[in-house]
Design a protein around this motif. Structure first.
Motif, mmCIF file in Angstrom:
data_model
loop_
_atom_site.group_PDB
_atom_site.id
_atom_site.type_symbol
_atom_site.label_atom_id
_atom_site.label_comp_id
_atom_site.label_asym_id
_atom_site.label_seq_id
_atom_site.Cartn_x
_atom_site.Cartn_y
_atom_site.Cartn_z
ATOM 1 N N ASP A 147 0.805 -1.225 0.000
ATOM 2 C CA ASP A 147 0.000 0.000 0.000
ATOM 3 C C ASP A 147 0.837 1.275 0.000
ATOM 4 O O ASP A 147 0.315 2.366 0.248
ATOM 5 C CB ASP A 147 -0.984 0.032 1.182
ATOM 6 N N SER A 176 -4.120 2.920 -3.191
ATOM 7 C CA SER A 176 -5.278 2.864 -4.073
ATOM 8 C C SER A 176 -6.222 4.016 -3.734
ATOM 9 O O SER A 176 -6.203 4.547 -2.628
ATOM 10 C CB SER A 176 -6.006 1.529 -3.899
ATOM 11 N N HIS A 198 -1.585 5.850 -8.453
ATOM 12 C CA HIS A 198 -2.375 5.017 -7.529
ATOM 13 C C HIS A 198 -2.530 3.564 -7.986
ATOM 14 O O HIS A 198 -2.715 2.679 -7.176
ATOM 15 C CB HIS A 198 -3.768 5.636 -7.334
ATOM 16 N N ILE A 252 -4.652 1.605 -8.656
ATOM 17 C CA ILE A 252 -5.942 0.937 -8.436
ATOM 18 C C ILE A 252 -6.981 1.962 -7.971
ATOM 19 O O ILE A 252 -6.696 2.791 -7.095
ATOM 20 C CB ILE A 252 -5.826 -0.186 -7.383
ATOM 21 N N ASN A 279 -10.769 1.683 -6.491
ATOM 22 C CA ASN A 279 -11.896 0.862 -6.045
ATOM 23 C C ASN A 279 -13.156 1.703 -6.187
ATOM 24 O O ASN A 279 -13.374 2.654 -5.450
ATOM 25 C CB ASN A 279 -11.678 0.419 -4.588
ATOM 26 N N THR A 331 -7.725 -1.012 -12.658
ATOM 27 C CA THR A 331 -6.309 -1.176 -12.291
ATOM 28 C C THR A 331 -5.428 -0.826 -13.479
ATOM 29 O O THR A 331 -5.760 -1.095 -14.634
ATOM 30 C CB THR A 331 -6.039 -2.638 -11.885
#
Lengths: 376, 209
Positions: A85, A89, A130, A132, A134, A145
């Motif tokens: 991380d 994301s 980033h 990704i 969500n 992604t």
């Protein structure tokens, strides 16, 4: 059709058209890029059920091919530098109207999608920071992604969980993980493999959906109603700075032959970063050189034993791949229409079963699918 | 008189380093060199780690939801921290993070080294300094430690693929730079003759003595 190289992929599972259903299922009009108008789709990325088992990401009926065992793929993973991380994301995306997207230039790459009439745009200059997003798309929890090192943008259904960036790379490609089961999911493979946080996951493939790699100018002209991912991401990032280079104009990593990390294959049939439109099913893989598609507009080939055809769409500078088991006659007209057995259709909407396809750098595709068929 | 023990010699070196450092701030030209070098190095460091760069344009300040809780959170690699605020000033964008604090500390060490080097060149006798500092060379590793997404992109420029060994080496660049800078400062500082310093004028003289 001219086959540059034609090598059979060792299918990890049995072939056959019936087996393709899980990974090449077509969404029909609702998943078409020419889908009907619809609402905004919202920006709340909260969880939700989507036919999944609890919060686990929903998986396809059939597994996509792996050229190595899952454990060997795990061994091939290396640190990309950032910790888990460390590349954050976007979990609470917000969107703006095209008129408020002044940070985009016409030639900037964007990743567009239409789902159930909802159109969204994910600018490359935001996703490069980033990898990704969500999001929720037309009510469905999804993950958009992007891996800058392999030039791949792929969408996945995520069910009640979210995806994060593991910090590991395989074949220079993003290794995602889902936050519910902590399983590793190499992006291009879209298939679970063991990792340090889940050493015995169920080996299965994610449900994918298509995003179109195009330019802001083309996408805005195609979908003027689109909503654009905002730079207000909740993170303090500089979206004017791509740490790897630039696509507009092309330069840096994207414009040279250097890789950051060793690739799984050193196949030099083509330049490492030449773009192919890749398609794979449980039966095998095929790659169509994108510049050849621009020139020829329709290229036929095979995935496993099944004929496939790729049709170029000049409006968005992309292509679509279809299974063509009956070997219908597919001909190009002028780049905006394709004749199938004499009947005109848009390249995005042929009356054939669509196969998921996406842009990828050649080295990345060849590394993961060394036995791919290649067509130019 | 017997030879001082190592600890004693170290204390003496530290004491002389403090004296030499104080000398920098007693002279206007020393302060000018220190301030200029510190500022330039801080800008170069922030540029190297990507926290000062061209941006999307416009003017504005964006602060993340929990800046205090985020301030010490690691980000892209060793000794890189999560930005907590973005400041857009026309074509330039600045990201505020703990890296600015680290960069400022390194920049001050480089500034002190070069200010002492300047004094050693300018007025060696009056300052009691016998050798020049090597601080500039020691500062380079910190600049190289800048990393971006997915590894040390600086290697792309060199044309070298990143390996586990190189990634590990990158982890040590910033602390190595700090150690080298402190070491070079002490090396110069121990050359200072306190008696000569006491004789030197309070205000800096522009002429070489």
């Amino acid at each position: 059709m001219r086959t540059a190289t034609r090598r059979r992929l060792l299918a990890a599972t049995g072939g056959g058209l019936a087996a393709l259903a899980g990974c090449s299922r077509r969404r029909g009009p609702s998943g078409s890029l020419d889908g009907s108008e619809g609402g905004d789709g919202g920006g709340d990325s909260g969880g939700g059920e989507n036919g999944s088992d609890g919060a686990r990401p929903p998986t396809a009926d059939e597994r996509l091919p792996l050229s190595m065992s899952p454990s060997a793929l795990r061994e091939a993973a290396r640190s990309g530098g950032p910790p888990k991380d460390g590349i954050p994301s976007i979990d609470h995306p917000s969107f703006v109207d095209p008129s408020d997207a002044g940070f985009l230039n016409g030639g900037d790459p964007v990743f567009g999608v239409v789902r159930d009439g909802v159109s969204k745009t994910y600018p490359q200059k935001i996703l490069v920071q980033h990898e990704i997003v969500n999001d929720v798309l037309a009510g469905d929890p999804v993950a958009v992604t992007y891996c800058p090192l392999t030039g791949t943008v792929q969408g996945f259904e995520r069910g009640g969980t979210t995806f994060g960036v593991s910090g590991r790379l395989i074949n220079n490609n993003l290794v995602m993980y889902d936050r519910e089961t902590e399983t590793w999911w190499p992006q291009i493979l879209a298939t679970s493999i063991p990792g340090p946080w889940n050493e015995d996951p169920e080996i299965a493939s994610l449900r994918e959906f298509r995003l179109v790699w195009t330019t802001w100018e083309r996408w805005r002209g195609h979908r003027p109603d689109t909503r654009v991912l905002s730079t207000d991401t909740g993170h303090a990032k500089n979206y004017g700075r791509d740490p790897y280079g630039s696509y507009n104009p092309q330069g840096g990593y994207y414009g040279n032959d250097s890789l950051l990390f060793p690739a799984l294959s050193n196949d030099d049939t083509f330049g490492r970063k030449r773009v192919v439109m890749g398609a794979r099913t449980p039966a095998g893989a095929a790659a169509f050189l994108k510049d050849a598609l621009r020139e020829r507009e329709v290229i036929s080939g095979r995935i496993g034993d099944t004929p496939v055809v790729a049709a170029y769409d000049d409006r968005l500078d992309t292509a679509y791949a279809y299974l063509n088991p009956e070997e219908a006659t597919v001909e190009s007209t002028d780049g905006t229409a394709v004749r199938v057995d004499g009947e005109r259709h848009t390249p995005a909407d042929l009356p054939l079963e669509e196969v998921h396809t996406f842009d990828a750098m050649w080295f990345a595709w060849a590394g993961y699918y060394p036995d791919t068929n290649v067509y130019e | 008189m017997s030879e001082p023990r190592p600890l004693g010699r170290f204390r003496t070196a530290l004491g002389r380093t403090r004296t030499a450092s104080a000398l920098v701030f007693r002279r206007w030209d020393g302060r000018a060199v220190f301030g200029t070098v510190t500022a330039v190095y801080l800008v170069a460091y922030l540029w190297a780690v990507g926290h000062l760069a061209g941006g999307l344009g416009g003017f504005g300040v964006t602060v993340v939801a929990d800046p205090l809780g985020t301030f010490f959170r690691p980000e892209l690699g060793p000794f890189t921290f999560t930005p907590v605020a973005r400041v857009d000033v026309g074509p330039v964008t600045y990201l505020l993070s703990f890296n600015t604090v680290l960069g400022l500390a390194l920049a001050a060490l480089v500034g002190l080294n070069l200010a002492l080097s300047y004094l050693a060149w300018r007025q060696p006798k009056a300052c009691g300094i016998g050798e020049r500092s090597t601080g500039l060379l020691a500062s380079i590793p910190a600049l190289l430690s800048g990393t971006a997404c997915c590894g040390p992109v600086v290697l792309l420029v060199v044309g070298v693929q990143a390996s586990g060994v190189l990634l590990t080496a990158f982890q040590f660049l910033l602390p190595a730079a700090a150690v080298l800078l402190v070491g070079s400062l002490v090396l110069v500082g121990r050359q200072v003759n306190p008696a000569a310093v006491r004789r030197s004028p309070e205000a800096g003289q522009p002429s070489r003595q």
